[in-house]
Write an enzyme that holds these catalytic residues in place. Structure first.
Site, PDB file in Angstrom:
ATOM      1  N   LEU A 347      38.256  -8.096  20.300  1.00 33.98           N
ATOM      2  CA  LEU A 347      39.163  -8.643  21.145  1.00 33.98           C
ATOM      3  C   LEU A 347      40.582  -8.900  20.713  1.00 33.98           C
ATOM      4  O   LEU A 347      41.496  -9.057  21.415  1.00 33.98           O
ATOM      5  CB  LEU A 347      38.457  -9.089  22.439  1.00 33.98           C
ATOM      6  N   GLY A 348      40.260  -9.448  20.204  1.00 39.18           N
ATOM      7  CA  GLY A 348      42.286 -10.107  20.009  1.00 39.18           C
ATOM      8  C   GLY A 348      41.648 -11.653  18.275  1.00 39.18           C
ATOM      9  O   GLY A 348      40.283 -11.357  18.075  1.00 39.18           O
ATOM     10  N   GLY A 350      41.965 -14.960  17.689  1.00 36.72           N
ATOM     11  CA  GLY A 350      42.604 -16.136  18.824  1.00 36.72           C
ATOM     12  C   GLY A 350      42.973 -17.136  17.044  1.00 36.72           C
ATOM     13  O   GLY A 350      43.462 -16.757  16.202  1.00 36.72           O
ATOM     14  N   PHE A 352      42.106 -19.363  15.584  1.00 40.95           N
ATOM     15  CA  PHE A 352      40.623 -19.891  15.297  1.00 40.95           C
ATOM     16  C   PHE A 352      39.764 -18.823  14.499  1.00 40.95           C
ATOM     17  O   PHE A 352      38.923 -18.673  13.718  1.00 40.95           O
ATOM     18  CB  PHE A 352      40.077 -20.914  15.712  1.00 40.95           C
ATOM     19  N   GLY A 353      39.991 -17.197  14.583  1.00 38.72           N
ATOM     20  CA  GLY A 353      39.395 -15.947  14.170  1.00 38.72           C
ATOM     21  C   GLY A 353      38.885 -15.321  14.795  1.00 38.72           C
ATOM     22  O   GLY A 353      39.953 -15.008  16.271  1.00 38.72           O
ATOM     23  N   VAL A 355      37.887 -12.981  18.452  1.00 38.76           N
ATOM     24  CA  VAL A 355      36.975 -12.714  18.434  1.00 38.76           C
ATOM     25  C   VAL A 355      36.856 -11.319  19.412  1.00 38.76           C
ATOM     26  O   VAL A 355      37.244 -10.272  19.304  1.00 38.76           O
ATOM     27  CB  VAL A 355      38.210 -13.082  20.287  1.00 38.76           C
ATOM     28  N   LYS A 370      33.107 -15.911  20.093  1.00 36.28           N
ATOM     29  CA  LYS A 370      34.763 -15.885  18.475  1.00 36.28           C
ATOM     30  C   LYS A 370      33.877 -16.069  17.567  1.00 36.28           C
ATOM     31  O   LYS A 370      32.978 -16.731  17.453  1.00 36.28           O
ATOM     32  CB  LYS A 370      35.302 -17.259  19.153  1.00 36.28           C
ATOM     33  N   ASP A 466      47.490 -26.503  22.035  1.00 35.79           N
ATOM     34  CA  ASP A 466      47.642 -25.410  22.548  1.00 35.79           C
ATOM     35  C   ASP A 466      47.948 -24.540  23.653  1.00 35.79           C
ATOM     36  O   ASP A 466      47.380 -23.414  23.318  1.00 35.79           O
ATOM     37  CB  ASP A 466      47.122 -24.703  21.331  1.00 35.79           C
TER      38      ASP A 466
END
Ligand SMILES: *[C@@H]1O[C@H](CO)[C@@H](O)[C@H](O)[C@H]1NC(C)=O
Ligand SMILES: *[C@@H]1O[C@H](CO)[C@@H](O)[C@H](O)[C@H]1NC(C)=O
Ligand SMILES: *[C@@H]1O[C@H](CO)[C@@H](O)[C@H](O)[C@H]1NC(C)=O
Ligand SMILES: *[C@@H]1O[C@H](CO)[C@@H](O)[C@H](O)[C@H]1NC(C)=O
Ligand SMILES: *[C@@H]1O[C@H](CO)[C@@H](O)[C@H](O)[C@H]1NC(C)=O
Ligand SMILES: *[C@@H]1O[C@H](CO)[C@@H](O)[C@H](O)[C@H]1NC(C)=O
Length: 680
Positions: A347-348, A350, A352-353, A355, A370, A466
């Site tokens: 999906l993308g 993020g 942090f990692g 997804v 995630k 964030d």
């Protein structure tokens, strides 16, 4: 005389038969075929004649009602009747100390709960109708999860709810003995409990009484005075509603009696069906028991053997991992759900990692998974303890964490799937579709209430750190939900020098942050302000492609504000269709949040009350001495410059952290300073 008696008997006979049909019933168990009770959701009557509202699976709802509506009011003068009910229930939680979520005795105008939600809504209401006077809902909740959103007192309470999930009055579960001693009672003990709910239409008092035995205590656990006449409609359905959430329990009703204008029949726990508990010890049972035990021991040994091999080969689950709150998924389950973490399911990326989109089976649910790589072992443990507290955060404007999984250095976090993706995709570049002003305003209000919950609604203050448009996700109805909360702090626990830490995103970073290195609620507010301006203007806070005077969004908005040309900043894509008052308010709030001095910024609580129209914004912003304005904003960048320079001298850990985060934003810091320097 004779005719009088005939008349009298006719009346008496008539009223008795009517009342026994409609106004009064007693169910000692539910397996009598003559019993007619409606079931919906997952509710069922089990083979022992027990009404089972939910079982131990996440996010279920179960409802059961007396099939026809009852006359609840005197139709001549509109006064609610007295009523009383008695029922025996058992709650068996999946984990001994963690309930999920509870059930409620419910009086409702309809028995259709299709648009209600599980979890904290107990299958009765949803996030839009909660608190609405037009619900005409009266309920007594038996709640085993503490929801801060609804001000729950603990995770073992009884509450009177009127049209809302916020109880009008609640009490920790307990009962009184005859000498007026109060004894605690555990609702989710797995043992039967009797409850009495009585409403007296003369005194207008609602009494709720509990007991672990069949005798009714003299003193009620809670009494609440309220005339139910405005709440109750002329005819209403009576029954039960239960739900499970992230954690689940089985909710059972063993027996139930009800009576209008009188005392409901008492129930005897001894003559109600009981849940199959530990077997009685007679000879036969002992023999079958021992055979079964032998088989069981053998099977366990074989099973344990394979399990040990499997654990050795794959992954060791440590004791403490089992104590972590949210659901622990197996790696296989998540691997299957994401088709082996295939790129096509991505999906993308993020902060942090990666997804991935996943589909869990049983029940079939779409989730976002995630995947975070983490190398330090110590870090993993702390990380997980944080996750358990994040898992407990529940709010309609947060992306709910459903569970987690660890495999070696990989951590997998499972979230609700948000079909519409992130807000930035709707705002910048070539958006997939344009949000109208009404949708934007609703998203803003949602994000504000999600952040308020993080800041004030939980046991401890949770900083987001964030906040930005790409961390706001949109659910199926385009409600804004805050994602990635709590993770920034998690990442501090690890100590992997090779990982670049993003402690915020340039353009959303409060000016004091580089200096102090300490995030606060005010720095979240600063970032929220940047997001407000983005949503109105359809522009990023720092637009590299723009000309120098338009580079920094706040400066640009402020210039137009001062020049009285504020509507020029509004996103062209709205085609001039927007509520001017709301737009001005949001821009004003955006500028207030962007103030240089943290204390001069509003709090999330103030922002929510401005946005909801509960408070008026003071005009402080429009006066030049208001602490904002070009000089204030410039000061921000001076600070920024200063700290950027000084970070190369000072070797404190916070500066090291910030240094890295800037380094990770590629070339932007220097580019920014240069071009804004030229611009002035
Ligand atoms: C149960 O009650 C409902 C409502 O009164 C009625 O429509 C239905 O026919 C009844 N069913 C049985 C099996 O009696
Ligand atoms: C309804 O109220 C009227 C007026 O107070 C009274 O005369 C009548 O008996 C009441 N009916 C019932 C069923 O209570
Ligand atoms: C309605 O009638 C009942 C008696 O049936 C009485 O107790 C009650 O006070 C009446 N309420 C009003 C508002 O007159
Ligand atoms: C909430 O429930 C009401 C009916 O009680 C319904 O009209 C509304 O659409 C529901 N809202 C959502 C978001 O499901
Ligand atoms: C309450 O519900 C009614 C009907 O569903 C709706 O018209 C009204 O706007 C709602 N009020 C609030 C404050 O949500
Ligand atoms: C109590 O009930 C009334 C319904 O009359 C409602 O308007 C009110 O908001 C409730 N109070 C609380 C504290 O929930």
């Amino acid at each position: 005389m004779t005719s009088f008696f005939i008349f009298f008997f006719t009346i008496t006979f008539f009223s008795v038969s009517v009342s026994s049909q409609l106004d009064e019933f007693t169910y000692n168990g539910f397996n009598d075929p003559k019993i007619n009770i409606s079931l919906s959701g997952v509710a069922q009557i089990d083979k022992n004649g027990i009404l089972q509202l939910t079982y131990e699976t996440t996010r279920l709802m179960g409802h059961s009602f007396f099939p026809s509506p009852l006359q609840f009011k005197n139709s001549t003068n509109g006064t609610a009747f007295s009523f009383s009910t008695c029922f025996a229930f058992v709650i068996v939680p999946e984990y001994p100390k963690l309930g999920g979520h509870g059930f409620a005795f419910t009086i409702s105008p309809s028995q259709n709960f299709k648009s209600a939600l599980p979890s904290q809504y107990l299958g009765m209401l949803n996030s839009t109708d909660v608190g609405n006077f037009s619900n005409h809902l009266f309920a007594v909740e038996f709640d085993t999860v503490q929801d801060f959103e609804f001000g729950d007192i603990n995770d073992n309470h009884v509450g009177v709810d009127i049209n809302s999930m916020v109880s009008n009055k609640s009490a920790a579960a307990a009962y009184f003995t005859d000498d007026s001693m109060k004894n605690d009672l555990n609702l989710k003990s797995g043992k039967p409990i009797l409850a009495w709910i009585e409403y007296n239409s003369v005194t207008n008092v609602i009494d709720v009484t509990l007991s672990p035995s069949s005798t009714k205590p003299r003193l009620p656990l809670l009494s609440y005075q309220m005339d139910l006449s405005p709440i109750i409609e002329e005819t209403m359905y009576v029954g039960f509603s239960a739900s499970t959430g992230l954690l689940a329990s089985s909710h059972y009703v063993l027996g139930w009696s009800f009576k209008m204008n009188g005392d409901a029949n008492s129930l005897n726990l001894g003559s109600l069906p009981s849940l199959p508990g530990p077997k009685k010890k007679n000879k036969e049972a002992i023999i079958t028991g021992s055979v079964l035990a032998t088989v069981f021991v053998l099977t366990s040994i074989i099973f344990a053997f394979f399990l040990i091999r499997k654990i050795k080969n794959a992954d060791k689950i440590e004791d403490w991992e089992l104590e972590i709150g949210p659901h622990r998924y197996s790696y296989q389950e998540l691997k299957q759900a994401t088709r082996g973490f295939k790129d096509s399911e991505l999906l993308g990326f993020g902060g942090f990692g990666r997804v991935y989109k996943g589909t869990l089976r049983n029940p079939r649910t779409e989730v976002a998974v995630k995947r975070i790589s983490h190398e330090s072992r110590q870090g993993v443990r702390e990380f997980l303890s944080e996750i358990s507290s994040i898992g407990r955060l529940r709010h309609r404007n947060l992306v709910q964490l459903l569970g987690w999984c660890r495999r070696g250095a990989d951590l997998l976090l499972v979230y609700d799937f948000m079909p519409n993706g992130s807000l930035d995709k709707f705002l910048f570049d070539n958006p997939k579709s344009v949000l109208n002003w009404e949708q934007r305003f609703r998203i803003i209000k949602g994000v504000a209430s999600g952040l308020l919950y993080l800041h004030e609604g939980y046991e401890q203050v949770v900083l987001h750190r964030d906040v930005k448009a790409s961390n706001v996700l949109l659910d199926g109805e385009l409600n804004g939900r805050v994602g990635d909360f709590g993770l920034a702090r998690l990442y501090d626990h690890g100590s992997n020098p090779n990982t670049t830490r993003v402690v915020g995103t340039l353009g959303y970073l409060a000016p004091e942050l580089p200096r102090t290195g300490r995030a606060t609620t005010s720095s979240d507010v600063f970032a929220f302000g940047a997001m407000l301006l983005e949503v109105v203007c359809g522009r990023r806070p720092i637009e590299h492609k723009a000309g120098p005077e338009e580079l920094v969004l706040v400066d640009w908005v402020w210039d137009h504000w001062r020049d009285g040309t504020i509507f020029n900043v509004v996103d062209q894509k709205l085609n001039g269709e927007f509520d001017r008052n709301e737009v001005v308010m949001v821009l004003k709030l955006g500028l207030m949040c962007s103030k240089n001095v943290p204390l001069a910024r509003p709090t999330m609580r103030q922002l929510v009350s401005y946005l909801e129209g509960e408070a008026e914004i003071s005009d402080i912003l429009t006066s030049p001495g208001g602490g904002c304005g070009t000089s204030g904003v410039d000061g921000g960048f001076d600070d920024f410059l200063h700290s950027y320079a000084s970070s190369s001298f000072e070797k404190t850990s916070s500066f090291t952290v910030m240094d890295k985060s800037f380094a990770s934003v590629s070339t932007s810091p220097l580019a920014l300073i240069n071009s804004s320097g030229e611009a002035r």
